[in-house]
Design an enzyme around this catalytic site. Structure first.
Site, PDB file in Angstrom:
ATOM      1  N   ASP A  71       6.570  15.789 -13.529  1.00  8.65           N
ATOM      2  CA  ASP A  71       6.622  15.544 -13.298  1.00  8.65           C
ATOM      3  C   ASP A  71       5.689  14.790 -14.326  1.00  8.65           C
ATOM      4  O   ASP A  71       4.772  15.381 -14.844  1.00  8.65           O
ATOM      5  CB  ASP A  71       4.505  16.623 -12.620  1.00  8.65           C
ATOM      6  CG  ASP A  71       3.859  15.356 -12.020  1.00  8.65           C
ATOM      7  OD1 ASP A  71       3.634  14.267 -12.170  1.00  8.65           O
ATOM      8  OD2 ASP A  71       3.615  15.431 -10.813  1.00  8.65           O
ATOM      9  N   SER A 158       7.426  -5.382 -19.048  1.00  2.05           N
ATOM     10  CA  SER A 158       7.669  -7.264 -17.650  1.00  2.05           C
ATOM     11  C   SER A 158       6.653  -7.869 -18.720  1.00  2.05           C
ATOM     12  O   SER A 158       6.108  -7.821 -19.939  1.00  2.05           O
ATOM     13  CB  SER A 158       7.143  -6.627 -16.707  1.00  2.05           C
ATOM     14  OG  SER A 158       5.046  -7.155 -16.349  1.00  2.05           O
ATOM     15  N   TYR A 170      -2.584  -3.956 -14.493  1.00  2.87           N
ATOM     16  CA  TYR A 170      -0.862  -3.523 -14.686  1.00  2.87           C
ATOM     17  C   TYR A 170      -0.893  -4.481 -16.040  1.00  2.87           C
ATOM     18  O   TYR A 170      -0.084  -4.359 -17.056  1.00  2.87           O
ATOM     19  CB  TYR A 170      -0.575  -4.181 -13.057  1.00  2.87           C
ATOM     20  CG  TYR A 170       1.043  -5.272 -13.277  1.00  2.87           C
ATOM     21  CD1 TYR A 170       1.896  -3.654 -12.541  1.00  2.87           C
ATOM     22  CD2 TYR A 170       1.990  -5.906 -13.634  1.00  2.87           C
ATOM     23  CE1 TYR A 170       3.353  -3.762 -13.194  1.00  2.87           C
ATOM     24  CE2 TYR A 170       3.171  -6.075 -14.327  1.00  2.87           C
ATOM     25  CZ  TYR A 170       4.233  -5.212 -14.331  1.00  2.87           C
ATOM     26  OH  TYR A 170       4.891  -5.519 -14.043  1.00  2.87           O
ATOM     27  N   LYS A 174       0.724  -3.221 -19.445  1.00  3.84           N
ATOM     28  CA  LYS A 174       2.242  -4.067 -19.710  1.00  3.84           C
ATOM     29  C   LYS A 174       2.113  -4.479 -21.016  1.00  3.84           C
ATOM     30  O   LYS A 174       3.346  -4.313 -22.480  1.00  3.84           O
ATOM     31  CB  LYS A 174       2.457  -4.955 -18.690  1.00  3.84           C
ATOM     32  CG  LYS A 174       3.070  -4.057 -17.518  1.00  3.84           C
ATOM     33  CD  LYS A 174       4.363  -3.133 -17.814  1.00  3.84           C
ATOM     34  CE  LYS A 174       4.831  -2.613 -15.935  1.00  3.84           C
ATOM     35  NZ  LYS A 174       5.815  -2.155 -16.705  1.00  3.84           N
ATOM     36  N   THR A 205      14.759  -4.148  -6.099  1.00  2.00           N
ATOM     37  CA  THR A 205      14.644  -3.135  -5.887  1.00  2.00           C
ATOM     38  C   THR A 205      14.658  -2.556  -4.567  1.00  2.00           C
ATOM     39  O   THR A 205      14.455  -3.681  -3.646  1.00  2.00           O
ATOM     40  CB  THR A 205      13.848  -2.423  -6.308  1.00  2.00           C
ATOM     41  OG1 THR A 205      12.376  -2.631  -6.314  1.00  2.00           O
ATOM     42  CG2 THR A 205      13.165  -2.900  -8.289  1.00  2.00           C
TER      43      THR A 205
END
Length: 314
Positions: A71, A158, A170, A174, A205
């Site tokens: 984890d 990304s 996000y 990144k 994906t």
């Protein structure tokens, strides 16, 4: 030149990009430790995927795989992973791929909502496993790679690190992954350890495939038209791991289609993957300009300096 004898860790490899990367490393002959929260997959998961399935596929391709339940939100699990590799491989580690990510569902559920209407927990969901953990893994890997005077670390990032994509948390995460590679590379260079940030393009994906099957958005479908498979990034990482001049790339952002061009790589189905720097690719993402795409040759591309202007803060 194969990767036989190389020791690798790929985090978050039960499915998606992590699985694709691990499969390609296995095909190249490497010994790979793959991680995920469970060995057999999560009950009720509509997408499926498990470490044991990935491990079996790696073995069938000629690689050696050790699945490790880990984890990545728990510091003790991460420390135990690297201690195990160090013990079992006589202190050797050649490649770390920081890919583990826990925010796919949360991003989908909050898509289109402004940041102030999203739960505050979105920050930790996106940037705990997806950023903090990358740094932790890098610290543990450096403690093995620096004494041996070689190694490669890859952050899977990304274009969201360049300009707005999905949500605020996000993009911050990144861009931080990209900066992590750049700054760590400064301190690792004298030890002959390379660190790069890898930008795949749109990737088909399992999650994306499931979403597109029910999506009514033409823009969404257009975005993933010609998307790369989950294994193309793996082909790129294999090429980087074999490159004897890898230190010349350390600290840089590397786009998978550009690496495909440099190393003469094709996707698993034989396609040449288009770059987001290609003018025809950019126009093809918009339904209003997609018709122009077929008339422009692939070699007409935005220069990197112009591409980077989108991320300028000055």
């Amino acid at each position: 030149m194969s990767l036989t004898g190389r020791i690798c860790i790929v985090t978050g490899a039960s499915r998606g990009l992590g699985k694709g990367i691990a499969l390609q490393l296995g095909e190249a002959g490497a010994t790979i430790y793959i991680t995920g929260r469970t060995l057999t997959g999560r009950p009720g998961d509509p997408i499926g995927g498990s470490l044991t399935t990935t491990a079996n596929e790696i073995e069938s391709r000629g690689g050696k795989c050790i699945p490790v339940q880990c984890d990545h939100s728990k510091d003790e699990d991460v420390a135990a992973l690297f201690e195990r590799v160090k013990t079992e491989q006589n202190g050797r580690l050649d490649l770390l791929v920081n890919n583990a990510y826990a925010a796919v569902n949360a991003i989908s559920e909050n898509l289109g909502k402004p940041f102030w209407e999203q739960p505050l927990s979105i920050w930790d969901t996106v940037n705990n496993v997806g950023l903090r953990n990358h740094y932790m893994c890098t610290v543990h890997a450096a403690k093995i790679m620096v004494p041996q005077k070689h190694g490669l670390i890859v952050n899977v990032s990304s274009a969201g690190g360049l300009s707005y994509l999905f949500n605020v948390a996000y993009g911050i995460g990144k861009e931080a992954c990209d900066r992590m590679a750049a700054d760590c590379a400064v301190e690792l260079r004298k030890h002959n350890v390379a660190f790069v940030s890898l930008w795949p393009g749109p990737v088909m994906t399992e999650h994306v495939d499931q979403v597109l099957q029910t999506s009514k958005s033409e823009k969404q479908k257009q975005l993933f038209d010609g998307a790369e498979s989950v294994e193309f990034a793996g082909k790129c990482i294999v090429a980087l791991a074999k490159d004897t001049n890898i230190m010349s790339k350390s600290g840089r952002i590397l786009m998978t289609p550009e690496l495909g061009l440099e190393y003469n790589l094709r996707d698993v189905d034989g396609r040449v993957i288009n770059s987001m720097r290609q003018i025809n690719w950019i126009l093809g993402r918009n339904p209003n300009t997609a018709w122009v795409q077929k008339w422009l040759p692939n070699f007409i591309r935005l220069p990197f300096w112009m591409f980077a202007l989108r991320g300028s803060k000055f």
